[in-house]
Design an enzyme around this catalytic site. Sequence first.
Site, PDB file in Angstrom:
ATOM      1  N   ILE A 125     -35.701   6.921   4.561  1.00  0.00           N
ATOM      2  CA  ILE A 125     -35.110   7.557   3.376  1.00  0.00           C
ATOM      3  C   ILE A 125     -33.713   6.993   3.116  1.00  0.00           C
ATOM      4  CG2 ILE A 125     -34.565   9.733   2.224  1.00  0.00           C
ATOM      5  CD1 ILE A 125     -36.520  11.130   4.115  1.00  0.00           C
ATOM      6  N   GLU A 179     -33.281  11.601  14.793  1.00  0.00           N
ATOM      7  CA  GLU A 179     -34.610  11.337  15.352  1.00  0.00           C
ATOM      8  C   GLU A 179     -35.523  12.174  14.477  1.00  0.00           C
ATOM      9  OE1 GLU A 179     -35.753   9.340  17.635  1.00  0.00           O
ATOM     10  OE2 GLU A 179     -33.817   8.538  18.244  1.00  0.00           O
ATOM     11  N   THR A 185     -34.734  19.360   6.537  1.00  0.00           N
ATOM     12  CA  THR A 185     -36.181  19.385   6.347  1.00  0.00           C
ATOM     13  C   THR A 185     -36.710  20.796   6.124  1.00  0.00           C
ATOM     14  OG1 THR A 185     -38.262  19.002   7.522  1.00  0.00           O
ATOM     15  CG2 THR A 185     -36.352  19.412   8.886  1.00  0.00           C
ATOM     16  N   GLU A 223     -39.153  21.841   7.694  1.00  0.00           N
ATOM     17  CA  GLU A 223     -39.744  22.275   8.971  1.00  0.00           C
ATOM     18  C   GLU A 223     -38.897  23.324   9.676  1.00  0.00           C
ATOM     19  OE1 GLU A 223     -41.534  19.321  11.419  1.00  0.00           O
ATOM     20  OE2 GLU A 223     -42.119  18.094   9.720  1.00  0.00           O
ATOM     21  N   TYR A 243     -38.161  18.864  17.371  1.00  0.00           N
ATOM     22  CA  TYR A 243     -37.567  18.215  16.194  1.00  0.00           C
ATOM     23  C   TYR A 243     -36.997  19.258  15.240  1.00  0.00           C
ATOM     24  CZ  TYR A 243     -37.364  16.351  11.446  1.00  0.00           C
ATOM     25  OH  TYR A 243     -36.963  16.050  10.171  1.00  0.00           O
ATOM     26  N   LYS A 273     -33.095  20.136  14.097  1.00  0.00           N
ATOM     27  CA  LYS A 273     -32.620  20.081  12.706  1.00  0.00           C
ATOM     28  C   LYS A 273     -32.057  21.456  12.295  1.00  0.00           C
ATOM     29  CE  LYS A 273     -32.812  17.121  10.092  1.00  0.00           C
ATOM     30  NZ  LYS A 273     -31.904  15.965   9.809  1.00  0.00           N
ATOM     31  N   ASN A 284     -42.225  16.724   2.978  1.00  0.00           N
ATOM     32  CA  ASN A 284     -42.617  15.400   3.483  1.00  0.00           C
ATOM     33  C   ASN A 284     -42.445  14.317   2.420  1.00  0.00           C
ATOM     34  OD1 ASN A 284     -44.003  17.299   5.309  1.00  0.00           O
ATOM     35  ND2 ASN A 284     -44.935  15.439   6.144  1.00  0.00           N
ATOM     36  N   ASN A 285     -41.684  13.285   2.776  1.00  0.00           N
ATOM     37  CA  ASN A 285     -41.501  12.150   1.860  1.00  0.00           C
ATOM     38  C   ASN A 285     -42.593  11.106   2.086  1.00  0.00           C
ATOM     39  OD1 ASN A 285     -38.017  11.616   1.154  1.00  0.00           O
ATOM     40  ND2 ASN A 285     -38.972  13.542   1.683  1.00  0.00           N
TER      41      ASN A 285
HETATM   42  P1  NAD Z   1     -36.132   7.552  10.103  1.00  0.00           P
HETATM   43  O1  NAD Z   1     -36.555   7.917  11.479  1.00  0.00           O
HETATM   44  O2  NAD Z   1     -36.961   6.615   9.299  1.00  0.00           O
HETATM   45  O3  NAD Z   1     -34.655   6.933  10.149  1.00  0.00           O
HETATM   46  C1  NAD Z   1     -33.631   7.465  10.914  1.00  0.00           C
HETATM   47  C2  NAD Z   1     -32.473   6.465  10.944  1.00  0.00           C
HETATM   48  O4  NAD Z   1     -31.398   7.039  11.710  1.00  0.00           O
HETATM   49  C3  NAD Z   1     -32.823   5.130  11.603  1.00  0.00           C
HETATM   50  O5  NAD Z   1     -32.296   4.060  10.842  1.00  0.00           O
HETATM   51  C4  NAD Z   1     -32.146   5.223  12.960  1.00  0.00           C
HETATM   52  O6  NAD Z   1     -31.787   3.953  13.494  1.00  0.00           O
HETATM   53  C5  NAD Z   1     -30.934   6.080  12.645  1.00  0.00           C
HETATM   54  N1  NAD Z   1     -30.423   6.787  13.816  1.00  0.00           N
HETATM   55  C6  NAD Z   1     -31.138   7.511  14.723  1.00  0.00           C
HETATM   56  N2  NAD Z   1     -30.324   7.989  15.674  1.00  0.00           N
HETATM   57  C7  NAD Z   1     -29.061   7.600  15.349  1.00  0.00           C
HETATM   58  C8  NAD Z   1     -27.792   7.796  15.935  1.00  0.00           C
HETATM   59  N3  NAD Z   1     -27.653   8.497  17.066  1.00  0.00           N
HETATM   60  N4  NAD Z   1     -26.706   7.264  15.330  1.00  0.00           N
HETATM   61  C9  NAD Z   1     -26.837   6.527  14.198  1.00  0.00           C
HETATM   62  N5  NAD Z   1     -28.017   6.283  13.603  1.00  0.00           N
HETATM   63  C10 NAD Z   1     -29.125   6.825  14.169  1.00  0.00           C
HETATM   64  O7  NAD Z   1     -35.928   8.935   9.352  1.00  0.00           O
HETATM   65  P2  NAD Z   1     -36.212   9.313   7.831  1.00  0.00           P
HETATM   66  O8  NAD Z   1     -37.638   9.640   7.691  1.00  0.00           O
HETATM   67  O9  NAD Z   1     -35.590   8.301   6.960  1.00  0.00           O
HETATM   68  O10 NAD Z   1     -35.395  10.676   7.724  1.00  0.00           O
HETATM   69  C11 NAD Z   1     -34.033  10.692   7.324  1.00  0.00           C
HETATM   70  C12 NAD Z   1     -33.534  12.125   7.348  1.00  0.00           C
HETATM   71  O11 NAD Z   1     -34.316  12.919   6.486  1.00  0.00           O
HETATM   72  C13 NAD Z   1     -33.631  12.787   8.721  1.00  0.00           C
HETATM   73  O12 NAD Z   1     -32.488  13.560   8.914  1.00  0.00           O
HETATM   74  C14 NAD Z   1     -34.868  13.651   8.634  1.00  0.00           C
HETATM   75  O13 NAD Z   1     -34.751  14.774   9.475  1.00  0.00           O
HETATM   76  C15 NAD Z   1     -34.854  14.041   7.179  1.00  0.00           C
HETATM   77  N6  NAD Z   1     -36.173  14.331   6.595  1.00  0.00           N
HETATM   78  C16 NAD Z   1     -37.166  13.397   6.614  1.00  0.00           C
HETATM   79  C17 NAD Z   1     -38.394  13.666   5.986  1.00  0.00           C
HETATM   80  C18 NAD Z   1     -39.519  12.672   5.962  1.00  0.00           C
HETATM   81  O14 NAD Z   1     -40.570  12.980   5.408  1.00  0.00           O
HETATM   82  N7  NAD Z   1     -39.361  11.470   6.503  1.00  0.00           N
HETATM   83  C19 NAD Z   1     -38.593  14.904   5.377  1.00  0.00           C
HETATM   84  C20 NAD Z   1     -37.557  15.849   5.418  1.00  0.00           C
HETATM   85  C21 NAD Z   1     -36.356  15.536   5.993  1.00  0.00           C
HETATM   86  O1  TDX Z   2     -51.718  10.062  13.238  1.00  0.00           O
HETATM   87  C1  TDX Z   2     -51.482  11.126  12.646  1.00  0.00           C
HETATM   88  N1  TDX Z   2     -52.531  11.958  12.320  1.00  0.00           N
HETATM   89  C2  TDX Z   2     -52.357  13.157  11.680  1.00  0.00           C
HETATM   90  O2  TDX Z   2     -53.326  13.868  11.410  1.00  0.00           O
HETATM   91  C3  TDX Z   2     -50.155  11.533  12.278  1.00  0.00           C
HETATM   92  C4  TDX Z   2     -48.976  10.653  12.614  1.00  0.00           C
HETATM   93  C5  TDX Z   2     -49.989  12.744  11.642  1.00  0.00           C
HETATM   94  N2  TDX Z   2     -51.050  13.547  11.364  1.00  0.00           N
HETATM   95  C6  TDX Z   2     -50.817  14.842  10.678  1.00  0.00           C
HETATM   96  C7  TDX Z   2     -49.730  15.705  11.296  1.00  0.00           C
HETATM   97  C8  TDX Z   2     -49.128  16.404  10.092  1.00  0.00           C
HETATM   98  O3  TDX Z   2     -49.863  17.570   9.781  1.00  0.00           O
HETATM   99  O4  TDX Z   2     -50.338  14.516   9.369  1.00  0.00           O
HETATM  100  C9  TDX Z   2     -49.304  15.412   8.952  1.00  0.00           C
HETATM  101  C10 TDX Z   2     -48.059  14.605   8.661  1.00  0.00           C
HETATM  102  O5  TDX Z   2     -47.582  14.120   9.900  1.00  0.00           O
HETATM  103  P1  TDX Z   2     -46.246  13.221  10.017  1.00  0.00           P
HETATM  104  O6  TDX Z   2     -46.373  12.055   9.108  1.00  0.00           O
HETATM  105  O7  TDX Z   2     -45.971  12.987  11.454  1.00  0.00           O
HETATM  106  O8  TDX Z   2     -45.166  14.191   9.347  1.00  0.00           O
HETATM  107  P2  TDX Z   2     -44.679  15.678   9.741  1.00  0.00           P
HETATM  108  O9  TDX Z   2     -44.935  16.006  11.140  1.00  0.00           O
HETATM  109  O10 TDX Z   2     -45.229  16.606   8.692  1.00  0.00           O
HETATM  110  O11 TDX Z   2     -43.084  15.503   9.545  1.00  0.00           O
HETATM  111  C11 TDX Z   2     -42.541  14.718   8.463  1.00  0.00           C
HETATM  112  O12 TDX Z   2     -42.128  15.553   7.397  1.00  0.00           O
HETATM  113  C12 TDX Z   2     -41.031  16.409   7.613  1.00  0.00           C
HETATM  114  C13 TDX Z   2     -41.373  13.886   8.937  1.00  0.00           C
HETATM  115  O13 TDX Z   2     -41.776  13.068  10.017  1.00  0.00           O
HETATM  116  C14 TDX Z   2     -40.198  14.751   9.338  1.00  0.00           C
HETATM  117  O14 TDX Z   2     -39.081  13.946   9.672  1.00  0.00           O
HETATM  118  C15 TDX Z   2     -39.835  15.638   8.167  1.00  0.00           C
HETATM  119  O15 TDX Z   2     -38.818  16.532   8.516  1.00  0.00           O
END
Ligand code: NAD
Ligand code: TDX
Length: 337
Positions: free
Chosen positions: A12, A84, A125, A127, A151, A155, A180-181
């Site tokens: 993101i 993380e 998030t 979550e 996790y 958060k 979820n993005n």
């Molecule tokens: P990601 O895991 O893809 O990226 C995390 C980034 O943070 C990485 O570039 C990593 O190197 C960096 N990082 C990790 N630990 C660090 C540290 N100690 N110091 C500096 N950098 C560090 O995560 P994402 O999916 O891009 O999520 C970004 C934010 O959005 C997170 O805070 C996550 O909780 C939140 N979020 C994500 C989703 C989702 O669907 N992916 C949904 C809701 C909220």
């Molecule tokens: O292999 C898989 N099989 C499966 O069934 C994986 C990786 C996931 N799943 C299921 C678990 C969840 O119900 O799919 C759903 C989505 O899983 P993830 O992609 O791991 O996302 P989720 O656990 O929902 O969390 C994500 O959205 C909220 C992000 O990873 C978080 O960082 C964010 O806060």
Amino acid sequence: MKILVTGGAGFIGSNFIHYMFEKYSNYQIVNLDKLTYAGNLENLKDVEENPNYKFVRGDIADPELVNNLIEEEKPDAIVNFAAESHVDRSILEPDAFINTNVVGTHNLLKAAFGNGKIRFHHVSTDEVFGSLGPNDPAFNESTPYDPHSPYSASKAASDHLVRAYFHTFNLPVTISNCSNNYGPYMFPEKLFPLFITNLIEGKKVPLYGDGRNVRDWLHVRDHCRAIALIIHKGKIGETYCVGGACEKTNKEITYKILELMGKGEEMIEKVADRLGHDRRYAIDFRKIKIELGWEPETIFEDGLKNMIEWYKNNEIWWRKIKSGEYQEYYEKNYARR
Ligand code: NAD
Ligand code: TDX
């Protein structure tokens, strides 16, 4: 505006940096990222040469580094993506989640306060609110916190610290809790990119449990637009829930991906369920809609088709990740601060 983005090399964060340079080309962005397994500078190749962009490799859990950098750079705002982020990893190895998500966020808050109360936006998030039953109303800004995984607990703790710095120290903060993005540059350990890349590789897709868990899917670009709005116009001290109006079961997602990629259901591999697997997330985003005029714009099927195309056109990007090659490069070329 000069913005310190943390975690900008992740999914993101890198989309956000692209979005900001596209919309506000005169802004300066400093990207502080530790480059954990989830950080990938290839996500930012397009902006590397931009004189308004600077990358610093460093850990938000290191208080001295964080304070020195903020003192030096004097940003107008900090946007904290660094975390993380993968639930399955938090079940296997929770320690890094506490260190980065809780201690790291606290270091940023302390440094923001100590360097003139810098505007702080925290990306969180849905979550943190726990899990919904099939007929429960969607989460909103006043839903009580009830995190279930290491996790989401980490958060939730970080959100509480951000709120505490507003109430106790008057730090100008905002928080966004989004669903979820999905979209480009998404690390292929998460549902969408894992399934898409597995299918390109001719591998099966591992569906957890009965596949009936529900997530609300938000296109990453819509999310970035929401964050930009909150930074500019959000009310200080407030939380905004950001959702995609797109609730789907994992089974529905899996069948849609199979259909769009011309594959059959024999490619599904039913595997054991995730421990403590939350059943349903849903977001009521009326507050940000009414106050800031934001709502999701991406039509799910379009967003998913574009995402599949992106992974087909960027095989080198994800193959380097799946093979581990991308990290060898950093170890050679980027010293840690
Ligand atoms: P990601 O895991 O893809 O990226 C995390 C980034 O943070 C990485 O570039 C990593 O190197 C960096 N990082 C990790 N630990 C660090 C540290 N100690 N110091 C500096 N950098 C560090 O995560 P994402 O999916 O891009 O999520 C970004 C934010 O959005 C997170 O805070 C996550 O909780 C939140 N979020 C994500 C989703 C989702 O669907 N992916 C949904 C809701 C909220
Ligand atoms: O292999 C898989 N099989 C499966 O069934 C994986 C990786 C996931 N799943 C299921 C678990 C969840 O119900 O799919 C759903 C989505 O899983 P993830 O992609 O791991 O996302 P989720 O656990 O929902 O969390 C994500 O959205 C909220 C992000 O990873 C978080 O960082 C964010 O806060």
